[in-house]
Scaffold this motif. Sequence first.
Motif: not given
Length: 369
Positions: A318-326
Amino acid sequence: MASTTSPLLLLLAAVAVAMLVVAPVSSADLPSGFASITSKIPNPWSAFQNLTGCHFGEQQQGLAKVKDYLSHFGYLPESSGFNDIFDADLEEAIKVYQRNFGLDVTGVMDASTVAQMMAPRCGVADIINGTSTMGGGAGASSSHVHGRNLFTYFPGSPAWPRSKKSLTYAITQTSLTSIDRATLSQVFARAFARWSAATTLNFTETASAKDADITIGFYAGDHGDGEAFDGPLGTLAHAFSPTNGRFHLDAAEAWVATGDVSRASSDVAVDLESVAVHEIGHLLGLGHSAEPSAIMYPTITSRTRKVDLAEDDVAGIQNLYGGNPNFKGVAPPATSSRDMDSAAGASSRPWSALVSAVAVAAGLAVVAL
């Protein structure tokens, strides 16, 4: 002066020995890679057990292969020909290796170090260009905190462009595996889905290798990428950093794609999805982690299934690509006895009971004489 033998000691010695003979320890209870010792199929690194106890200043046949192993995984510089002398460079390389895997830092080829070296593992180096070591996402440290930010990236932190949210993959080389194409598609789809669940990325299989961002195939021996495979239970697979997209698996492994791998008839069975999830992490930019529960930990025991991302994996990706809100969070830790072998210390290893039993049996037998 003649000594008298205590009947109690003789009885205890007999019981200890009988426990080892009548109820042998399962290969699943041994450290990673030791399952191969009880198998008819040798591990490519099984000869390392002959070097147990070897230390600085000694010269023993086989140390050159240890140096080659450590060089391959980044702990020593490459060389056109290693020797069999246990020199200062080898001692230091072993210390770094021990530190990365949470072992006692002795610089000696002790039993736990040999066991870890013999473990089936990913072919990607733990240290790349001397900079990307296991141990910490925000800056590696020799005194890292267990379970917190132990993920790493490749040097330069390569990643797929942030604007590219959808990646395609193609299964391009299957002639060397007996697993049918439909089953392979299902396995790899599940493996990719585990990463997309935590990130903003999506993955779609395509039939055309030309149009694919990622290509997947089964290969044997030297297959032209400079990373030759070595047969069953050595290097299981390897993948390249973004945006190369190549993911290769050793066709010589006893891959299990369906059913419960822990019940496989072969002691050297390897769970395909578990290895796929790990290698996809590399395809996305993650290096190895020093956290034993992480998918990105370098080794895995045969007949083990390990497919759920750990907190360390999620934090790194997630630090690389961001997190999925779901994203619903990390699954609870698995409790199977065939989980990845923890390198947190000998006292936490199931096989330490075997060592203790042998020591007790031997000690009692000596006392009773």
